[in-house]
Write a protein that holds these residues in place. Structure first.
Motif, PDB file in Angstrom:
ATOM      1  N   LEU A   1       0.854  -1.190   0.000  1.00 20.65           N
ATOM      2  CA  LEU A   1       0.000   0.000   0.000  1.00 20.65           C
ATOM      3  C   LEU A   1       0.888   1.238   0.000  1.00 20.65           C
ATOM      4  O   LEU A   1       1.621   1.487   0.960  1.00 20.65           O
ATOM      5  CB  LEU A   1      -0.895   0.001   1.242  1.00 20.65           C
TER       6      LEU A   1
ATOM      7  N   VAL B   1      -2.970   6.527   0.453  1.00 25.23           N
ATOM      8  CA  VAL B   1      -4.422   6.551   0.340  1.00 25.23           C
ATOM      9  C   VAL B   1      -4.809   7.903  -0.245  1.00 25.23           C
ATOM     10  O   VAL B   1      -4.362   8.939   0.236  1.00 25.23           O
ATOM     11  CB  VAL B   1      -5.094   6.364   1.714  1.00 25.23           C
TER      12      VAL B   1
ATOM     13  N   ALA C   1      -7.127   3.099  -2.197  1.00 22.99           N
ATOM     14  CA  ALA C   1      -5.770   2.635  -1.908  1.00 22.99           C
ATOM     15  C   ALA C   1      -4.946   2.681  -3.185  1.00 22.99           C
ATOM     16  O   ALA C   1      -5.373   2.168  -4.214  1.00 22.99           O
ATOM     17  CB  ALA C   1      -5.827   1.205  -1.387  1.00 22.99           C
TER      18      ALA C   1
ATOM     19  N   LEU D   1      -1.791   1.280  -4.894  1.00 20.81           N
ATOM     20  CA  LEU D   1      -0.982   0.087  -4.650  1.00 20.81           C
ATOM     21  C   LEU D   1       0.222   0.035  -5.578  1.00 20.81           C
ATOM     22  O   LEU D   1       0.189   0.594  -6.682  1.00 20.81           O
ATOM     23  CB  LEU D   1      -1.834  -1.160  -4.906  1.00 20.81           C
TER      24      LEU D   1
ATOM     25  N   ARG E   1      -5.035   0.159  -8.002  1.00 22.42           N
ATOM     26  CA  ARG E   1      -5.882   0.848  -7.031  1.00 22.42           C
ATOM     27  C   ARG E   1      -6.914  -0.124  -6.471  1.00 22.42           C
ATOM     28  O   ARG E   1      -7.285  -1.081  -7.128  1.00 22.42           O
ATOM     29  CB  ARG E   1      -6.652   1.987  -7.715  1.00 22.42           C
TER      30      ARG E   1
ATOM     31  N   LEU F   1      -5.312  -0.777   8.567  1.00 21.15           N
ATOM     32  CA  LEU F   1      -4.283  -0.493   7.560  1.00 21.15           C
ATOM     33  C   LEU F   1      -3.290   0.577   7.978  1.00 21.15           C
ATOM     34  O   LEU F   1      -3.648   1.529   8.669  1.00 21.15           O
ATOM     35  CB  LEU F   1      -4.973   0.036   6.308  1.00 21.15           C
TER      36      LEU F   1
ATOM     37  N   VAL G   1      -0.254  -5.852   1.668  1.00 16.99           N
ATOM     38  CA  VAL G   1      -1.676  -6.194   1.770  1.00 16.99           C
ATOM     39  C   VAL G   1      -2.044  -7.290   0.777  1.00 16.99           C
ATOM     40  O   VAL G   1      -1.375  -7.459  -0.242  1.00 16.99           O
ATOM     41  CB  VAL G   1      -2.572  -4.954   1.498  1.00 16.99           C
TER      42      VAL G   1
ATOM     43  N   ILE H   1      -9.020  -4.866  -0.831  1.00 18.58           N
ATOM     44  CA  ILE H   1      -7.988  -5.320   0.089  1.00 18.58           C
ATOM     45  C   ILE H   1      -8.672  -6.199   1.118  1.00 18.58           C
ATOM     46  O   ILE H   1      -9.628  -5.775   1.764  1.00 18.58           O
ATOM     47  CB  ILE H   1      -7.318  -4.113   0.773  1.00 18.58           C
TER      48      ILE H   1
END
Ligand code: AMP
Ligand code: ZN
Length: 669
Positions: free
Chosen positions: A321, A324, A338, A340, A352, A366, A372, A384
């Protein structure tokens, strides 16, 4: 009196039977229309004679009861979870373990069932009537959601056949794909954040306070286990069969396997078939079939030794991750996303994943930089599903949900009972402003050809467009110099804008993007009130007299019109020549019923109920759902409920039969 009581119980029985034929057997024998008519007759009778109302009457299906707090109640028989595995080797090991207890040479049969992915439920039946529904909770105690569960049509309120006097039955409440997609289409239309997956939506639905909202959701319930002090049944497979006989929805996908090899066959078969099921399953549940063998095996602290869930490998990967981000929707709803480290899952690169809301982030616990697990199933956006805690370094930055809008810095609000944060700076928050204009020009609203979402964004950022009214104040000479705006496309744009002035009033109303006012609601309101001015002057109460318009919608409309910025916009739209009145209100050869309020009930010879309603509307009449002092006519077909009639008589409202209605239409009022 006895007559009435008899009538009520006869109607209830018939409705229960038709409900069973429709929802369990998939073989209805009467039309929906006839069903609705019987139901409304029963409703009327129950209203008039509440002393005869059965708490398990079929009228409970439509909901209405509100539960403020769900009582927590202990399960009579604990609800265990299931041991699970992803590997066939482990299934073989499981069989070896149980053989040690049952005897190496004992014959063991297994039931193989689908593992439905929803919310588990325990239902209690006493003398054939549903008396309680509990969520699983922690397995020891659950929440009583009986009122909500009664609205689920596939759960019988009264049983058939030869059932035990007292027992519990367990099952899974699920939301099939079609219903899930439909709900999301509606959400998208209203600019609300989408639901993430059927399972969460199903379990969220069960905890709604207003059971009539639960009734609107197309939930179903599959049953798969009985629990009682004494059952005159020997095996799981027989239990499924019995449950089916008593009126429960038990899918016939369950199968009896005579060896672990046959279990594997079932698993392989359904690994393919599950892809075309109308609902989601996440595996197969294998249960030792004979109850006496089950009893010998017993339970561990958490799960029965006699059952095992084989889970299908969801397409999954682990990644990191990175950060955000927060998206702002047309309605101001904030969705955390998220970001990614790109990872390949079943053929697509995932960068994402939606995090939905603050609660979801907290539930996952998180932190930025976490490794993740990301899953991509069916048609849903990647999600996730968990964190690899082994890979978490000691000091990872926690995620604190933003408190100001990422786009306009306005402080965010989260209302009690809502999960979503909102930026309420509607008129000066760029993504909301752009989103509202994009909604207005969209296909279902003004359908402005020659103007796309990108152009809206461009014009917005150039300062030429900040709300929908500005569309009608655009100047050609300001747009032409912009990059990508050739003369031809600018001409198209203006032509499209010009054409939009002929779009019917209901589309203009929908285009405004008022919260909860989707396409159908806009049409209803446009018809009922006839013009923007009438609607602006209406109270919430008056609006709720319209069919399908509830308090939540009405209040939202009133709130919209109470803002001066919205009134300004409407003034400009009106002076630019947009349609602010319903067409049939304009040229009135056909307005014989103009403004008159009609209640329509019962069945007709020459019309369907919808047909007669739309005819009344096409003559300028307004359809309302219940008789009140403001009603002008009750058009009563066969089977109109007595309470409607009594009320009309009390209020001295003319009651017309079909013939009298036709006369009225001929002669005018
Ligand atoms: P898990 O939540 O992974 O521990 O799995 C246990 C849950 O699977 C149970 O609580 C049930 O809600 C659910 N389940 C779905 N289908 C079945 C089935 N056919 N038999 C038993 N449990 C099932
Ligand atoms: Zn904002």
């Amino acid at each position: 009196m006895e007559e009435i009581q008899k009538k009520i119980s006869q109607l209830s029985n018939e409705l229960n039977e038709h409900n069973h034929l429709y929802y369990i057997e998939d073989a209805p024998v009467i039309t929906d229309f006839k069903f609705d008519q019987m139901l409304s007759e029963l409703q009327d009778l129950e209203k008039q004679y509440p002393q005869f109302k059965d708490p398990n009457s079929p009228t409970q299906r439509v909901g209405g009861g509100v539960t403020k707090f769900f009582d927590t109640i202990e399960h009579r028989y604990p609800m265990y979870s299931l041991s699970n595995t992803y590997s066939k080797d482990e299934l073989v090991q499981w069989e070896t373990r149980i053989r040690k207890i049952l005897g190496v040479d004992t014959e063991i049969c297994y039931t193989c069932e689908l593992k439905f992915d929803g919310a588990s439920i325990s239902l209690t039946y006493e003398n054939g009537a549903l008396v309680q529904a509990l969520t699983r909770g922690d397995g020891v105690q659950g929440d009583a959601i009986t009122t909500n569960v009664k609205t689920i049509n596939s759960i019988p309120l009264k049983l058939k056949g030869n059932y035990p006097k007292f027992f519990e039955i367990r099952g899974e409440i699920i939301l099939p794909w079609m219903g899930f997609h439909k709900m999301n289409e509606k959400r998208a239309e209203l600019g609300e954040p989408l639901y993430s997956n059927p399972r969460n939506t199903a379990s969220g639905s069960l905890k709604l306070q207003d059971s009539s909202l639960v009734a609107e959701r197309p939930l179903i319930c599959f049953l798969y286990a009985l629990a009682a002090d004494q059952l005159m049944i020997d095996s799981q497979f027989e239990a499924l069969k019995k449950a089916r006989e008593w009126g429960f929805k038990v899918p016939d996908s369950a199968s009896l396997a005579h060896s672990i090899d046959e279990v594997f066959e079932f698993i392989t078969e359904w690994d393919e078939k599950r892809k075309s099921l109308p609902y989601e399953i996440d595996g197969i549940v294998i249960k030792v079939n004979q109850f006496n063998q089950q009893n010998k095996l017993g339970f561990t602290a958490k799960a029965p030794r006699w059952a095992m869930a084989y889970k299908y490998q969801a397409q999954q990967a682990s990644t990191v991750l990175l950060e955000v981000q927060y998206q702002v929707g047309r309605t101001g709803a904030i969705t955390p996303v998220a970001i990614l480290k790109p990872v390949l899952i079943s053929g697509t690169i995932v960068k994402r994943a939606s995090l939905h809301n603050q609660d979801q982030i907290e539930k996952l616990g998180l932190r930025i930089g976490d490794t993740v697990f990301v899953e991509k199933g069916g048609e849903i956006i990647p999600k996730i599903i968990g964190i690899d805690h082994d890979k978490r370094a000691s000091f990872k930055e926690e995620i604190s949900f933003i408190s100001n809008c990422p786009e306009c810095k306005y402080p965010l609000t989260r209302e009690v009972g809502e999960v979503q944060h909102y930026c309420k700076n509607e008129i000066a928050c760029p993504p909301q402003q752009i989103g509202k204009i994009q909604h207005f020009i969209g296909r279902k609203a003004m359908d402005i050809e020659g103007l796309g979402g990108e152009t809206v964004s461009l014009l917005f950022h150039e300062g030429l467009l900040s709300n929908i009214a500005d569309l009608y104040r655009l100047k050609k000479e300001k747009i032409l110099p912009l990059e990508r705006m050739a003369e031809k496309s600018v001409n198209n744009l203006f032509e499209g804008i010009e054409k939009s002035k002929n779009k019917p009033f209901s589309k203009v109303l929908f285009g405004l993007g008022i919260r909860y006012v989707g396409e159908t609601v806009a049409k209803r309101l446009a018809k009922a009130f006839g013009s923007m001015n009438a609607l602006m002057g209406a109270t919430a109460e008056a609006m709720t007299e319209t069919e399908e318009i509830g308090g939540r919608i009405a209040e939202s409309v009133v709130k919209y019109f109470s803002k001066s910025s919205n009134i300004e916009v409407i003034k400009v739209l009106s002076s630019s020549g947009l349609q602010m009145e319903e067409a049939q209100n304009l040229n009135k050869p056909h307005s014989i019923f103009k403004g008159k309020k009609f209640v329509v009930s019962g069945v007709f010879e020459h019309y369907s109920r919808e047909g007669i309603k739309s005819e009344i509307e096409s003559f300028g009449g307004i359809i309302i759902s219940s008789v009140s002092s403001k009603t002008n006519f009750l058009v009563a077909g066969d089977g109109t409920g007595p309470s409607k009639k009594t009320k009309a008589i009390d209020l001295k409202i003319p009651i017309l039969n079909e013939k009298e209605f036709l006369n009225l239409k001929e002669q005018g009022i």
